[in-house]
Design a protein around this motif. Structure first.
Motif, mmCIF file in Angstrom:
data_model
loop_
_atom_site.group_PDB
_atom_site.id
_atom_site.type_symbol
_atom_site.label_atom_id
_atom_site.label_comp_id
_atom_site.label_asym_id
_atom_site.label_seq_id
_atom_site.Cartn_x
_atom_site.Cartn_y
_atom_site.Cartn_z
ATOM 1 N N MET A 239 54.353 31.067 31.264
ATOM 2 C CA MET A 239 53.242 31.668 30.546
ATOM 3 C C MET A 239 53.797 32.766 29.640
ATOM 4 O O MET A 239 54.784 33.397 29.958
ATOM 5 N N GLN A 240 53.109 32.961 28.544
ATOM 6 C CA GLN A 240 53.536 33.982 27.598
ATOM 7 C C GLN A 240 52.339 34.685 26.981
ATOM 8 O O GLN A 240 51.209 34.205 27.076
ATOM 9 N N ARG A 241 52.608 35.793 26.374
ATOM 10 C CA ARG A 241 51.556 36.592 25.752
ATOM 11 C C ARG A 241 51.128 35.974 24.425
ATOM 12 O O ARG A 241 51.944 35.477 23.677
ATOM 13 N N ASN A 242 49.843 36.086 24.148
ATOM 14 C CA ASN A 242 49.310 35.688 22.848
ATOM 15 C C ASN A 242 48.927 36.995 22.150
ATOM 16 O O ASN A 242 47.859 37.547 22.383
ATOM 17 N N TYR A 243 49.806 37.474 21.313
ATOM 18 C CA TYR A 243 49.635 38.804 20.722
ATOM 19 C C TYR A 243 48.384 38.920 19.855
ATOM 20 O O TYR A 243 47.778 39.989 19.789
ATOM 21 N N TRP A 244 48.001 37.832 19.209
ATOM 22 C CA TRP A 244 46.769 37.867 18.402
ATOM 23 C C TRP A 244 45.550 38.087 19.288
ATOM 24 O O TRP A 244 44.671 38.885 18.975
ATOM 25 N N MET A 245 45.477 37.358 20.392
ATOM 26 C CA MET A 245 44.324 37.502 21.289
ATOM 27 C C MET A 245 44.323 38.872 21.965
ATOM 28 O O MET A 245 43.256 39.454 22.179
ATOM 29 N N ILE A 246 45.502 39.387 22.272
ATOM 30 C CA ILE A 246 45.580 40.732 22.848
ATOM 31 C C ILE A 246 45.060 41.745 21.832
ATOM 32 O O ILE A 246 44.268 42.636 22.167
ATOM 33 N N ALA A 247 45.470 41.606 20.581
ATOM 34 C CA ALA A 247 45.011 42.532 19.529
ATOM 35 C C ALA A 247 43.496 42.431 19.343
ATOM 36 O O ALA A 247 42.807 43.455 19.259
ATOM 37 N N PHE A 248 42.971 41.212 19.277
ATOM 38 C CA PHE A 248 41.516 41.038 19.148
ATOM 39 C C PHE A 248 40.803 41.617 20.361
ATOM 40 O O PHE A 248 39.741 42.229 20.245
ATOM 41 N N GLY A 249 41.385 41.412 21.548
ATOM 42 C CA GLY A 249 40.803 41.954 22.770
ATOM 43 C C GLY A 249 40.791 43.470 22.770
ATOM 44 O O GLY A 249 39.831 44.100 23.233
ATOM 45 N N ILE A 250 41.838 44.078 22.242
ATOM 46 C CA ILE A 250 41.901 45.540 22.161
ATOM 47 C C ILE A 250 40.802 46.056 21.237
ATOM 48 O O ILE A 250 40.067 46.986 21.596
ATOM 49 N N VAL A 251 40.665 45.449 20.072
ATOM 50 C CA VAL A 251 39.620 45.870 19.133
ATOM 51 C C VAL A 251 38.248 45.665 19.755
ATOM 52 O O VAL A 251 37.380 46.542 19.689
ATOM 53 N N TRP A 252 38.032 44.517 20.386
ATOM 54 C CA TRP A 252 36.753 44.199 21.036
ATOM 55 C C TRP A 252 36.437 45.257 22.101
ATOM 56 O O TRP A 252 35.320 45.758 22.186
ATOM 57 N N THR A 253 37.428 45.597 22.919
ATOM 58 C CA THR A 253 37.231 46.538 24.019
ATOM 59 C C THR A 253 36.928 47.944 23.500
ATOM 60 O O THR A 253 36.054 48.632 24.041
ATOM 61 N N ILE A 254 37.622 48.372 22.462
ATOM 62 C CA ILE A 254 37.360 49.703 21.891
ATOM 63 C C ILE A 254 35.939 49.747 21.329
ATOM 64 O O ILE A 254 35.199 50.718 21.546
ATOM 65 N N PHE A 255 35.546 48.716 20.615
ATOM 66 C CA PHE A 255 34.182 48.651 20.076
ATOM 67 C C PHE A 255 33.156 48.645 21.211
ATOM 68 O O PHE A 255 32.154 49.366 21.180
ATOM 69 N N PHE A 256 33.426 47.839 22.237
ATOM 70 C CA PHE A 256 32.533 47.680 23.384
ATOM 71 C C PHE A 256 32.348 49.003 24.125
ATOM 72 O O PHE A 256 31.226 49.413 24.422
ATOM 73 N N SER A 257 33.436 49.695 24.413
ATOM 74 C CA SER A 257 33.323 50.974 25.112
ATOM 75 C C SER A 257 32.762 52.047 24.184
ATOM 76 O O SER A 257 32.006 52.915 24.620
ATOM 77 N N GLY A 258 33.107 51.969 22.907
ATOM 78 C CA GLY A 258 32.599 52.937 21.942
ATOM 79 C C GLY A 258 31.088 52.936 21.848
ATOM 80 O O GLY A 258 30.466 53.993 21.673
ATOM 81 N N MET A 259 30.486 51.756 21.981
ATOM 82 C CA MET A 259 29.022 51.678 21.967
ATOM 83 C C MET A 259 28.432 52.483 23.112
ATOM 84 O O MET A 259 27.447 53.206 22.938
ATOM 85 N N SER A 260 29.032 52.375 24.288
ATOM 86 C CA SER A 260 28.533 53.134 25.445
ATOM 87 C C SER A 260 28.670 54.634 25.217
ATOM 88 O O SER A 260 27.758 55.396 25.533
ATOM 89 N N PHE A 261 29.806 55.059 24.674
ATOM 90 C CA PHE A 261 29.994 56.488 24.413
ATOM 91 C C PHE A 261 28.990 56.992 23.375
ATOM 92 O O PHE A 261 28.445 58.089 23.520
#
Length: 155
Positions: free
Chosen positions: A1-23
């Motif tokens: 198994m290996q990392r998919n850097y594009w999906m990790i990057a999209f996931g990071i942006v998604w997570t920041i947006f997702f948590s940012g809404m709560s804040f």
């Protein structure tokens, strides 16, 4: 198994947006909160201190996903750590996707009066068009942040 850097990057942006809404909502912002509908919307109009605390806590809990995704980028010396992180990312992806999908199904059933929810048509629309697909997309980002070496999902 290996990392998919594009999906990790999209996931990071998604997570920041997702948590940012709560804040944002925890600080009293109301943009978009009506689209959640039901009791969450009602409580946000005149929030108690315990409700605000819960919204702050959900923002911080959502940031745990950011830590997970960042940890996937580290080259760990012990392979067991990498395997555990890969497994956690896959499981988190499945759970995020299922949460959104099951909500999508139940809200859809409520539009056909098979189930009864306390959602007005505005919230129902936004839950089906944005919120539940948003959860599912996040699940896809987390799940596919790790790819098998021999897979049809390699990019």
């Amino acid at each position: 198994m290996q990392r998919n850097y594009w999906m990790i990057a999209f996931g990071i942006v998604w997570t920041i947006f997702f948590s940012g809404m709560s804040f944002y909502w925890a600080m009293g912002g109301l943009l978009g909160v009506r689209s959640l509908g039901g009791s969450i919307y009602e409580m946000s109009l005149n929030p108690s201190s315990s409700f605000v605390l819960i919204v702050w806590l959900t923002g911080f809990i959502k940031l745990l996903g950011l830590i997970l995704l960042l940890m996937l980028l580290v080259q760990w010396k012990k392979p067991i750590i990498t395997k555990i992180l890969f497994s956690v990312a896959k499981i988190a992806g499945v759970l995020l996707f299922l949460y959104g999908f099951l909500n999508f199904v139940t809200i859809t059933l409520s539009t056909f009066h098979i189930l009864d929810f306390d959602l007005d048509s505005y919230a129902t629309f936004w839950r089906l068009i944005f919120w539940e697909p948003f959860w599912m997309i996040g699940g896809v980002f987390y799940f596919f942040s790790i790819k098998s070496k021999k897979s049809m999902f390699n990019y």
